[in-house]
Design a protein around this motif. Structure first.
Motif: not given
Length: 164
Positions: A106-109, A116-120, A124-129
């Protein structure tokens, strides 16, 4: 597990997985879009439809060809005669694998769509998981899993009765 409503044939596995993916992908897309929009609206449901079309096929392929097999191997390592414990173990492993993968996808999309940057992306990935994992496990155990098994049992009632 004996006495558990579960698919036995490839056709049954396809239907069972398809029902599960439709229920779970739609529910998770609605949940995540609601976190963004903060209200139910036509735009939210439009976005849910788009998200489902982007993620549903990927979730089906992952679940059907890879995750089900791995989860089956892991679940037998925790033998139990208790149907509820067995179901929780199996669901836990499924969500444990699918949630980070689908959140990543989802975050790749999002990374592509919103530049998005890699940081964003990582933020997002770490906070949403964790938020997604807790919701996915709960909704799968208490609602979607039973609905999936109910629908599956209705669709294959004759075949399941003959198999007993």
């Amino acid at each position: 597990m004996k006495g558990m409503i579960a698919p036995k044939t490839t056709k049954q596995r396809i239907v069972f997985t398809l029902i599960g993916v439709i229920l779970m992908a739609t529910t998770m897309a609605t949940y995540n879009k609601y976190l963004v929009y903060g209200e139910f609206s036509w735009e939210l449901f439009r976005q849910v439809g788009i998200a489902f079309l982007q993620k549903g096929p990927v979730a089906f392929v992952l679940q059907f060809f890879f995750v089900q097999k791995w989860v089956g191997k892991k679940t037998v390592q925790y033998p139990t005669d208790n149907k509820i414990v067995y179901y929780c173990i199996r669901t836990g492993f499924t969500v444990l694998v699918m949630c980070p993968i689908m959140c990543f996808y989802s975050n790749i999309i999002n990374m592509i769509n919103f530049h998005w940057t890699i940081g964003q992306f990582l933020e997002a990935w770490i906070s949403k998981m964790p938020v997604n994992w807790v919701f996915a496990f709960g909704v799968q155990i208490w609602f979607l899993g039973p609905v999936n098994r109910f629908l599956f049992a209705k669709i294959f009632a004759k075949e399941l009765a003959e198999a007993k």
